[in-house]
Design a protein around this motif. Structure first.
Motif, PDB file in Angstrom:
ATOM      1  N   VAL A 178       0.835  -1.206   0.000  1.00 49.57           N
ATOM      2  CA  VAL A 178       0.000   0.000   0.000  1.00 49.57           C
ATOM      3  C   VAL A 178       0.871   1.257   0.000  1.00 49.57           C
ATOM      4  CG1 VAL A 178      -1.700   1.323   1.321  1.00 49.57           C
ATOM      5  CG2 VAL A 178      -1.944  -1.157   1.110  1.00 49.57           C
ATOM      6  N   SER A 179       1.946   1.229   0.783  1.00 47.19           N
ATOM      7  CA  SER A 179       2.855   2.387   0.841  1.00 47.19           C
ATOM      8  C   SER A 179       3.508   2.626  -0.506  1.00 47.19           C
ATOM      9  CB  SER A 179       3.927   2.150   1.910  1.00 47.19           C
ATOM     10  OG  SER A 179       3.343   1.995   3.190  1.00 47.19           O
ATOM     11  N   LEU A 180       3.894   1.552  -1.172  1.00 45.51           N
ATOM     12  CA  LEU A 180       4.499   1.682  -2.494  1.00 45.51           C
ATOM     13  C   LEU A 180       3.506   2.281  -3.479  1.00 45.51           C
ATOM     14  CD1 LEU A 180       6.918   1.122  -4.348  1.00 45.51           C
ATOM     15  CD2 LEU A 180       6.015  -1.187  -4.701  1.00 45.51           C
ATOM     16  N   ALA A 181       2.250   1.833  -3.396  1.00 44.06           N
ATOM     17  CA  ALA A 181       1.218   2.379  -4.279  1.00 44.06           C
ATOM     18  C   ALA A 181       1.009   3.872  -4.011  1.00 44.06           C
ATOM     19  CB  ALA A 181      -0.087   1.613  -4.091  1.00 44.06           C
ATOM     20  N   PHE A 182       1.024   4.259  -2.733  1.00 42.07           N
ATOM     21  CA  PHE A 182       0.827   5.665  -2.383  1.00 42.07           C
ATOM     22  C   PHE A 182       1.992   6.510  -2.903  1.00 42.07           C
ATOM     23  CE2 PHE A 182       1.162   9.306   0.549  1.00 42.07           C
ATOM     24  CZ  PHE A 182      -0.117   9.835   0.410  1.00 42.07           C
ATOM     25  N   ALA A 183       3.224   5.990  -2.745  1.00 42.30           N
ATOM     26  CA  ALA A 183       4.395   6.714  -3.227  1.00 42.30           C
ATOM     27  C   ALA A 183       4.358   6.847  -4.745  1.00 42.30           C
ATOM     28  CB  ALA A 183       5.669   6.004  -2.782  1.00 42.30           C
ATOM     29  N   ALA A 184       3.950   5.769  -5.428  1.00 45.31           N
ATOM     30  CA  ALA A 184       3.856   5.805  -6.891  1.00 45.31           C
ATOM     31  C   ALA A 184       2.788   6.791  -7.338  1.00 45.31           C
ATOM     32  CB  ALA A 184       3.552   4.407  -7.419  1.00 45.31           C
ATOM     33  N   LYS A 188       2.102   9.504  -6.002  1.00 50.80           N
ATOM     34  CA  LYS A 188       2.661  10.851  -5.877  1.00 50.80           C
ATOM     35  C   LYS A 188       3.726  11.133  -6.932  1.00 50.80           C
ATOM     36  CE  LYS A 188       0.639  12.464  -2.069  1.00 50.80           C
ATOM     37  NZ  LYS A 188      -0.092  13.752  -2.030  1.00 50.80           N
ATOM     38  N   ARG A 189       4.502  10.095  -7.329  1.00 48.05           N
ATOM     39  CA  ARG A 189       5.710  10.351  -8.109  1.00 48.05           C
ATOM     40  C   ARG A 189       5.738   9.723  -9.501  1.00 48.05           C
ATOM     41  NH1 ARG A 189      10.302   9.226  -3.422  1.00 48.05           N
ATOM     42  NH2 ARG A 189       9.495  10.731  -1.885  1.00 48.05           N
ATOM     43  N   ASP A 190       5.128   8.546  -9.670  1.00 44.60           N
ATOM     44  CA  ASP A 190       5.291   7.832 -10.944  1.00 44.60           C
ATOM     45  C   ASP A 190       4.003   7.088 -11.275  1.00 44.60           C
ATOM     46  OD1 ASP A 190       5.972   6.097 -13.039  1.00 44.60           O
ATOM     47  OD2 ASP A 190       8.047   5.927 -12.372  1.00 44.60           O
ATOM     48  N   LYS A 191       3.229   7.644 -12.197  1.00 42.06           N
ATOM     49  CA  LYS A 191       1.928   7.062 -12.512  1.00 42.06           C
ATOM     50  C   LYS A 191       2.050   5.714 -13.237  1.00 42.06           C
ATOM     51  CE  LYS A 191      -0.420  10.220 -10.529  1.00 42.06           C
ATOM     52  NZ  LYS A 191      -1.310  11.168 -11.200  1.00 42.06           N
ATOM     53  N   VAL A 192       3.102   5.529 -14.033  1.00 41.75           N
ATOM     54  CA  VAL A 192       3.277   4.243 -14.703  1.00 41.75           C
ATOM     55  C   VAL A 192       3.564   3.149 -13.665  1.00 41.75           C
ATOM     56  CG1 VAL A 192       4.588   2.932 -16.408  1.00 41.75           C
ATOM     57  CG2 VAL A 192       4.074   5.347 -16.815  1.00 41.75           C
ATOM     58  N   ALA A 193       4.367   3.484 -12.657  1.00 42.24           N
ATOM     59  CA  ALA A 193       4.638   2.535 -11.574  1.00 42.24           C
ATOM     60  C   ALA A 193       3.344   2.198 -10.830  1.00 42.24           C
ATOM     61  CB  ALA A 193       5.673   3.106 -10.617  1.00 42.24           C
ATOM     62  N   LEU A 194       2.511   3.207 -10.614  1.00 40.08           N
ATOM     63  CA  LEU A 194       1.228   2.961  -9.956  1.00 40.08           C
ATOM     64  C   LEU A 194       0.365   2.025 -10.790  1.00 40.08           C
ATOM     65  CD1 LEU A 194      -0.839   3.531  -7.730  1.00 40.08           C
ATOM     66  CD2 LEU A 194      -1.571   5.550  -9.027  1.00 40.08           C
ATOM     67  N   PHE A 195       0.336   2.259 -12.113  1.00 37.48           N
ATOM     68  CA  PHE A 195      -0.464   1.378 -12.970  1.00 37.48           C
ATOM     69  C   PHE A 195       0.100  -0.038 -12.985  1.00 37.48           C
ATOM     70  CE2 PHE A 195      -1.559  -0.511 -17.089  1.00 37.48           C
ATOM     71  CZ  PHE A 195      -2.941  -0.513 -16.963  1.00 37.48           C
ATOM     72  N   SER A 196       1.421  -0.174 -12.896  1.00 33.54           N
ATOM     73  CA  SER A 196       2.015  -1.509 -12.867  1.00 33.54           C
ATOM     74  C   SER A 196       1.544  -2.285 -11.638  1.00 33.54           C
ATOM     75  CB  SER A 196       3.540  -1.419 -12.891  1.00 33.54           C
ATOM     76  OG  SER A 196       4.051  -0.917 -11.674  1.00 33.54           O
ATOM     77  N   LEU A 197       1.332  -1.586 -10.512  1.00 34.93           N
ATOM     78  CA  LEU A 197       0.805  -2.236  -9.315  1.00 34.93           C
ATOM     79  C   LEU A 197      -0.639  -2.683  -9.538  1.00 34.93           C
ATOM     80  CD1 LEU A 197       2.284   0.075  -6.536  1.00 34.93           C
ATOM     81  CD2 LEU A 197       3.030  -2.227  -7.161  1.00 34.93           C
TER      82      LEU A 197
END
Length: 586
Positions: free
Chosen positions: A305-311, A313-322
């Motif tokens: 969840v923390s990684l998703a929250f950080a993504a 804020k900073r990297d939408k492609v990383a968020l979509f990968s999650l």
């Protein structure tokens, strides 16, 4: 040759190469039933039944799986390959190569907008993603086991549908139509495809900031909603409910919910460190989060969840990968809809796309810090290690003996693994070792119906009929609707000269699996031996109706007609049996 074409060929070649040794593997696990003993895939006339029954309908069993297109592909494959496993494995490996190429193409579109991203570089995140996906050992269950082709077929159409949606958002007007069509194909291969609309919406609002008026949004999503609705209606009508078979009934709703984080933690563990892979992982549900497993799973869930929250804020492609990792995995957390093997490595096939995309994004960020040579060496090493792990794991899937020998080592508390190893040993003529495996399975689970049945089968084949009867009866006590046990008990009773008792067992078997011509034949034969000629003729005619090429059924029906004094009918049946036998010999 353009660099893009070279990348496509390279990814496809790696995906094919790492599974090359799987092409010589045989049939294992459920293949013995779904291919070798499945009457539906042998005749195109069964296509209506395929679309109007559950996946295991050919056995007369109920299940939570409505996958008619997967079964239809099985029919077509059987027409081309028969019972030669090479063709089945070749299709799986080629499909994996095609999916790996789709991963490359989709990743290229997802990452194209990133600043500093060089799509032409061989260290581009898209190429890294595809190479990691092509070689990852977690895919071996889905690719090396032909019975898991449903996972590959649904994933192929799922990603193809998503790819055309991406093209649609980039201005290709027909992309939405193609996307909807492939979504239909994916849903008819496996129900997990119904997560695609969630992924599409996630893509729009995470990467495209899609808003717009209500009409434009309805236009985009209506095809997916329509397909989902039609599929769910068909599924409900065919299965008699969304998921009519309730597994793990002893688990409360609370217990099922608190076991989601441990399952997620284990799936993430296998993605990060794909070692100790096994065909069967025993499910040990936690009862609270106070134990070590519970605490670790909560920490892992919090980290995700923390990684998703950080993504975010900073990297939408990383968020979509999650999202790409989690969304296709969601159905694997519905414990009541799953079988005994709650945790299965094949469920990670499609979600692994999200994982390797995340890893490639990280590698891309590092490589911009003048560390390209180091990153290249590390990634090449990872691909080599992955490839070695995949090739090694393929060998375990060679046959049932190698597969289940590996499983009992890694899951010594699995009665299913000992059951299956015992059956494999018995087929190899190693009866004493097989008995020890079945005994071990029964020590782990005394009411294990399969172990009782397999022991009975072993004793029956070695001439210990009375002992076999005891085991078949024990199997039936544990599982009253066990068709094979009723069938085997009927055969054993018939061999002891007890046709009336045998008929009662065949009656139960026929009531449970009414579309099986062999069971009708056995029941008809038992009736004939009991002097019930009218009933015998009725059952034998049913067997012939279900399988017109059933020579022995024609012959036995001729015998019944002869005993009833119907000479002309008897001669017609004898003639049909003779013609069919002659055709088979030729």
């Amino acid at each position: 040759m353009s660099r893009k074409t070279f990348k496509i060929l390279a990814v496809g070649a790696v995906a094919f190469a790492v599974y090359y040794n799987a092409l010589s593997n045989g049939f294992v696990y459920d293949d013995l039933q779904t291919v070798l003993n499945n009457p539906w895939i042998r005749d195109l006339r069964h296509i209506p039944e395929v679309f109007s029954s559950n996946l295991w309908g050919f056995k007369g069993e109920t299940s939570n799986y409505y996958r008619p297109l997967a079964s239809l592909l099985g029919i077509l494959l059987f027409k081309m390959c028969g019972t030669d496993p090479f063709g089945y494995h070749l299709l799986s490996v080629m499909t994996h190569a095609g999916i790996s190429i789709l991963v490359l193409l989709i990743s290229s579109h997802l990452i194209s907008g990133l600043s500093g991203s060089d799509s032409n570089s061989f260290l581009s995140p898209a190429f890294i993603t595809a190479m990691l996906f092509a070689s990852h050992p977690i895919h071996t269950e889905a690719v090396a086991w032909s019975g898991a082709f449903t996972e590959l077929s649904f994933s192929f159409f799922y990603l193809l549908s998503f790819y055309f949606y991406v093209l649609y958002t980039e201005g290709h007007k027909k992309g939405l139509l193609f996307s909807a069509v492939f979504f239909i194909f994916s849903a008819l291969c496996k129900e997990t495809a119904l997560t695609l609309p969630v992924l599409v919406v996630s893509y729009d609002y995470i990467l495209r900031n899609a808003g717009g008026d209500v009409i434009s949004r309805v236009k985009r999503y209506l095809p997916y909603l329509a397909v989902s609705g039609i599929y769910l209606i068909a599924r409900f009508l065919v299965l008699g409910g969304f998921a009519p078979v309730r597994q793990h009934a002893g688990l409360s709703i609370y217990t099922q919910l608190i076991n989601v984080p441990p399952l997620l933690a284990k799936y993430l563990e296998k993605l990060v460190l794909p070692v100790d892979l096994s065909v069967f992982h025993v499910f040990h549900p936690i009862k609270s989060f106070l134990g070590m497993n519970g605490i670790i799973s909560l920490l892992c869930f919090a980290a995700f969840v923390s990684l998703a929250f950080a993504a975010w804020k900073r990297d939408k492609v990383a968020l979509f990968s999650l999202f790409l990792l989690l969304v296709p995995l969601l159905p694997a957390f519905y414990l009541q809809g799953l079988g005994d093997n709650v945790f299965a490595e094949r469920y990670l096939y499609l979600p692994s796309f999200g994982f390797v995309l995340l890893v490639s994004l990280l590698a891309g960020k590092i490589s911009h810090k003048r560390a390209r040579p180091v990153v290249a060496v590390i990634l090449a090493a990872v691909v080599c290690v992955y490839s070695f792990g995949t090739v090694t794991r393929n060998a375990v899937w060679k046959d049932d003996y190698t597969l289940w020998s590996d499983a009992v080592k890694k899951s010594p508390d699995s009665y299913e693994a000992y059951d299956s190893l015992g059956a494999a040993l018995f087929r190899r003529g190693r009866s004493d070792e097989a008995v020890r495996c079945f005994d071990t399975a029964l020590r782990i689970k005394p009411d294990d119906a399969m172990a009782h049945y397999d022991l009975g089968d072993l004793y029956a084949r070695t001439g210990l009929i009375d002992t076999a009867i005891e085991q078949f009866q024990a199997a039936i006590r544990s599982k009253p609707d066990y068709v094979n046990a009723h069938d085997a008990l009927g055969v054993a009773l018939s061999s002891k000269g007890l046709p009336e008792e045998a008929a009662r067992q065949f009656e139960v078997a026929v009531s449970l699996r009414g579309n099986d011509p062999v069971l009708h034949y056995k029941l008809g034969t038992a009736y004939g031996q009991s002097g019930m000629l009218d009933k015998a003729a009725e059952q034998l005619r049913t067997a012939i109706k279900l399988d017109p090429a059933y020579a022995q059924a024609h012959y036995n029906l001729g015998v019944v007609y002869k005993e009833e004094g119907m000479k002309n009918k008897a001669l017609a049946q004898f003639s049909a049996a003779h013609s069919l036998n002659k055709t088979v010999k030729n």
